[in-house]
Design a protein around this motif. Structure first.
Motif, mmCIF file in Angstrom:
data_model
loop_
_atom_site.group_PDB
_atom_site.id
_atom_site.type_symbol
_atom_site.label_atom_id
_atom_site.label_comp_id
_atom_site.label_asym_id
_atom_site.label_seq_id
_atom_site.Cartn_x
_atom_site.Cartn_y
_atom_site.Cartn_z
ATOM 1 N N MET A 1 0.838 -1.194 0.000
ATOM 2 C CA MET A 1 0.000 0.000 0.000
ATOM 3 C C MET A 1 0.877 1.250 0.000
ATOM 4 O O MET A 1 2.009 1.228 0.483
ATOM 5 N N THR A 2 0.346 2.327 -0.544
ATOM 6 C CA THR A 2 1.099 3.574 -0.654
ATOM 7 C C THR A 2 0.511 4.644 0.269
ATOM 8 O O THR A 2 -0.635 4.558 0.700
ATOM 9 N N VAL A 3 1.329 5.648 0.537
ATOM 10 C CA VAL A 3 0.904 6.793 1.331
ATOM 11 C C VAL A 3 0.564 7.923 0.370
ATOM 12 O O VAL A 3 1.402 8.334 -0.445
ATOM 13 N N THR A 4 -0.643 8.432 0.416
ATOM 14 C CA THR A 4 -1.066 9.509 -0.472
ATOM 15 C C THR A 4 -0.472 10.838 -0.020
ATOM 16 O O THR A 4 0.040 10.969 1.099
ATOM 17 N N LEU A 5 -0.550 11.827 -0.901
ATOM 18 C CA LEU A 5 -0.019 13.150 -0.573
ATOM 19 C C LEU A 5 -0.744 13.741 0.637
ATOM 20 O O LEU A 5 -0.116 14.328 1.530
ATOM 21 N N THR A 6 -2.072 13.577 0.660
ATOM 22 C CA THR A 6 -2.843 14.104 1.791
ATOM 23 C C THR A 6 -2.431 13.435 3.082
ATOM 24 O O THR A 6 -2.264 14.106 4.120
ATOM 25 N N GLN A 7 -2.273 12.107 3.055
ATOM 26 C CA GLN A 7 -1.841 11.393 4.251
ATOM 27 C C GLN A 7 -0.444 11.836 4.681
ATOM 28 O O GLN A 7 -0.185 11.993 5.883
ATOM 29 N N GLY A 8 0.439 12.039 3.711
ATOM 30 C CA GLY A 8 1.786 12.496 4.034
ATOM 31 C C GLY A 8 1.787 13.854 4.716
ATOM 32 O O GLY A 8 2.523 14.077 5.685
ATOM 33 N N ILE A 9 0.950 14.761 4.232
ATOM 34 C CA ILE A 9 0.864 16.097 4.831
ATOM 35 C C ILE A 9 0.282 16.017 6.240
ATOM 36 O O ILE A 9 0.773 16.660 7.176
ATOM 37 N N LEU A 10 -0.775 15.209 6.405
ATOM 38 C CA LEU A 10 -1.404 15.077 7.722
ATOM 39 C C LEU A 10 -0.438 14.476 8.739
ATOM 40 O O LEU A 10 -0.365 14.926 9.893
ATOM 41 N N ILE A 11 0.309 13.467 8.319
ATOM 42 C CA ILE A 11 1.275 12.856 9.231
ATOM 43 C C ILE A 11 2.392 13.840 9.564
ATOM 44 O O ILE A 11 2.877 13.900 10.698
ATOM 45 N N ALA A 12 2.802 14.659 8.582
ATOM 46 C CA ALA A 12 3.829 15.670 8.831
ATOM 47 C C ALA A 12 3.336 16.716 9.832
ATOM 48 O O ALA A 12 4.092 17.152 10.715
ATOM 49 N N VAL A 13 2.073 17.116 9.701
ATOM 50 C CA VAL A 13 1.495 18.078 10.650
ATOM 51 C C VAL A 13 1.446 17.469 12.048
ATOM 52 O O VAL A 13 1.772 18.133 13.047
ATOM 53 N N PHE A 14 1.050 16.198 12.133
ATOM 54 C CA PHE A 14 1.025 15.548 13.440
ATOM 55 C C PHE A 14 2.429 15.420 14.012
ATOM 56 O O PHE A 14 2.635 15.584 15.221
ATOM 57 N N ALA A 15 3.424 15.136 13.146
ATOM 58 C CA ALA A 15 4.810 15.059 13.613
ATOM 59 C C ALA A 15 5.264 16.405 14.159
ATOM 60 O O ALA A 15 6.023 16.463 15.138
ATOM 61 N N LEU A 16 4.835 17.500 13.533
ATOM 62 C CA LEU A 16 5.152 18.836 14.031
ATOM 63 C C LEU A 16 4.618 19.013 15.457
ATOM 64 O O LEU A 16 5.323 19.521 16.339
ATOM 65 N N ILE A 17 3.373 18.579 15.677
ATOM 66 C CA ILE A 17 2.761 18.715 17.008
ATOM 67 C C ILE A 17 3.460 17.808 18.021
ATOM 68 O O ILE A 17 3.791 18.220 19.143
ATOM 69 N N ALA A 18 3.693 16.545 17.629
ATOM 70 C CA ALA A 18 4.346 15.601 18.536
ATOM 71 C C ALA A 18 5.779 16.016 18.827
ATOM 72 O O ALA A 18 6.270 15.869 19.954
ATOM 73 N N GLY A 19 6.490 16.541 17.807
ATOM 74 C CA GLY A 19 7.848 17.014 18.019
ATOM 75 C C GLY A 19 7.900 18.202 18.962
ATOM 76 O O GLY A 19 8.794 18.305 19.813
ATOM 77 N N PHE A 20 6.939 19.110 18.829
ATOM 78 C CA PHE A 20 6.828 20.245 19.744
ATOM 79 C C PHE A 20 6.605 19.766 21.172
ATOM 80 O O PHE A 20 7.214 20.264 22.121
ATOM 81 N N ASP A 21 5.744 18.760 21.319
ATOM 82 C CA ASP A 21 5.468 18.211 22.651
ATOM 83 C C ASP A 21 6.696 17.500 23.218
ATOM 84 O O ASP A 21 6.981 17.584 24.412
ATOM 85 N N PHE A 22 7.446 16.800 22.345
ATOM 86 C CA PHE A 22 8.667 16.115 22.806
ATOM 87 C C PHE A 22 9.727 17.128 23.216
ATOM 88 O O PHE A 22 10.492 16.895 24.159
ATOM 89 N N TRP A 23 9.797 18.265 22.527
ATOM 90 C CA TRP A 23 10.770 19.300 22.842
ATOM 91 C C TRP A 23 10.499 19.898 24.219
ATOM 92 O O TRP A 23 11.420 20.201 24.978
ATOM 93 N N LEU A 24 9.205 20.060 24.549
ATOM 94 C CA LEU A 24 8.822 20.658 25.833
ATOM 95 C C LEU A 24 8.429 19.624 26.885
ATOM 96 O O LEU A 24 8.370 19.951 28.071
ATOM 97 N N GLU A 25 8.131 18.393 26.437
ATOM 98 C CA GLU A 25 7.674 17.320 27.325
ATOM 99 C C GLU A 25 6.508 17.799 28.190
ATOM 100 O O GLU A 25 6.551 17.760 29.413
ATOM 101 N N GLY A 26 5.467 18.245 27.515
ATOM 102 C CA GLY A 26 4.311 18.788 28.212
ATOM 103 C C GLY A 26 3.167 17.815 28.369
ATOM 104 O O GLY A 26 2.770 17.453 29.480
ATOM 105 N N LEU A 27 2.593 17.355 27.238
ATOM 106 C CA LEU A 27 1.397 16.502 27.273
ATOM 107 C C LEU A 27 1.710 15.037 26.989
ATOM 108 O O LEU A 27 0.817 14.206 27.031
ATOM 109 N N TYR A 28 2.948 14.717 26.658
ATOM 110 C CA TYR A 28 3.386 13.347 26.354
ATOM 111 C C TYR A 28 2.624 12.747 25.172
ATOM 112 O O TYR A 28 2.364 11.547 25.129
ATOM 113 N N ILE A 29 2.275 13.602 24.224
ATOM 114 C CA ILE A 29 1.721 13.113 22.968
ATOM 115 C C ILE A 29 2.785 12.367 22.175
ATOM 116 O O ILE A 29 2.473 11.528 21.333
#
Length: 269
Positions: A1-29
């Motif tokens: 199975m392949t990852v679509t462009l929309t899925q790639g963008i959504l996962i990248a946005v989620f990685a941005l949020i999770a990376g921000f949380d990992f940087w601050l260790e706030g909500l443990y997302i």
């Protein structure tokens, strides 16, 4: 199975949020259990995301940052475990081993940022002396912004842009090598849980560990929920026992103090 462009963008946005949380260790997302589950949901395979989350969380259970020391990045480990399993058809256990290079690479990027971000301190000191709050705020938030953008770009490149070569590389691996990654992926959760026990396990809690291990391995259950209920029951027993012991110790301490005060008065008389 392949990852679509929309899925790639959504996962990248989620990685941005999770990376921000990992940087601050706030909500443990950023924990793999959540990262894998959300990634599986975005890829339309929630069941696989939950399975991968459980395995990856155990592998990273005992790995936590200490000072400037960074373990392999849990965000990228969670995302790439699900993506590799989704795109190549391998099991989540095998995908854990295949996802480690992406996790380690992100680990070194974060360590690089730790090395260069102190250059901002000179400007922060100057703006603090000048009481320039707006400039101070911008410079203080700049490292966090750089980290968030790095997570998003790096994730998009790995998940969407490089999925073809990555899938071809994994599928071109000989059977013995793929099987080796699967074995390694199966061992990693045990290693992670062992590291966690090394720092948390006390001698008086070993009986509970043995009871839970025996129940999980040798009693026929449809799922592990009964074992979890047994664990909660033992935790409540231990909590109430410790609370009662502390209350008794406080009472004894109070009685000793009162007896000493009474003795002093008698000596004075």
């Amino acid at each position: 199975m392949t990852v679509t462009l929309t899925q790639g963008i959504l996962i990248a946005v989620f990685a941005l949020i999770a990376g921000f949380d990992f940087w601050l260790e706030g909500l443990y997302i950023f924990r793999p259990m959540i990262v894998c589950t959300v990634t599986g949901f975005l890829l339309g395979n929630l069941t696989m995301g939950i399975m991968a989350g459980g395995l990856t969380e155990l592998a990273f259970a005992g790995l936590t940052p200490v000072g400037g020391t960074q373990p392999p990045n849990p965000v990228m480990a969670g995302i790439m475990t699900v993506v590799i399993a989704h795109t190549t058809g391998h099991s989540p256990a095998a995908a854990i081993g295949l996802a480690l290079p992406f996790s380690i690479l992100m680990q070194y990027i974060i360590l690089f940022y730790y090395s260069i971000f102190p250059v901002f301190m000179t400007k922060l000191d100057r703006y603090a002396k000048e009481a320039n709050t707006s400039a101070y705020t911008r410079v203080a938030l700049l490292p966090t912004g750089i980290v968030m953008i790095t997570y998003a770009v790096f994730t998009f490149l790995c998940v969407y842009a490089a999925q073809g070569p990555m899938r071809d590389l994994v599928n071109a691996m000989p059977v013995w090598l793929s099987h080796g990654f699967e074995i390694a992926g199966g061992i990693l959760p045990a290693v992670g849980f062992g590291l966690l026990l090394k720092s948390m396990l006390k001698s008086d809690l070993i009986p509970y560990l043995l009871i839970g291990f025996t129940a999980a391995c040798f009693i026929k259950f449809g799922n592990l929920m009964p074992v979890a209920v047994i664990g909660v029951a033992f935790a409540l027993i231990e909590f109430n026992r410790t609370k009662k012991q502390n209350d008794n110790d406080q009472k004894i301490k109070k009685m000793i103090e009162e007896s000493r005060l009474g003795g002093d008065e008698e000596d004075g008389i």
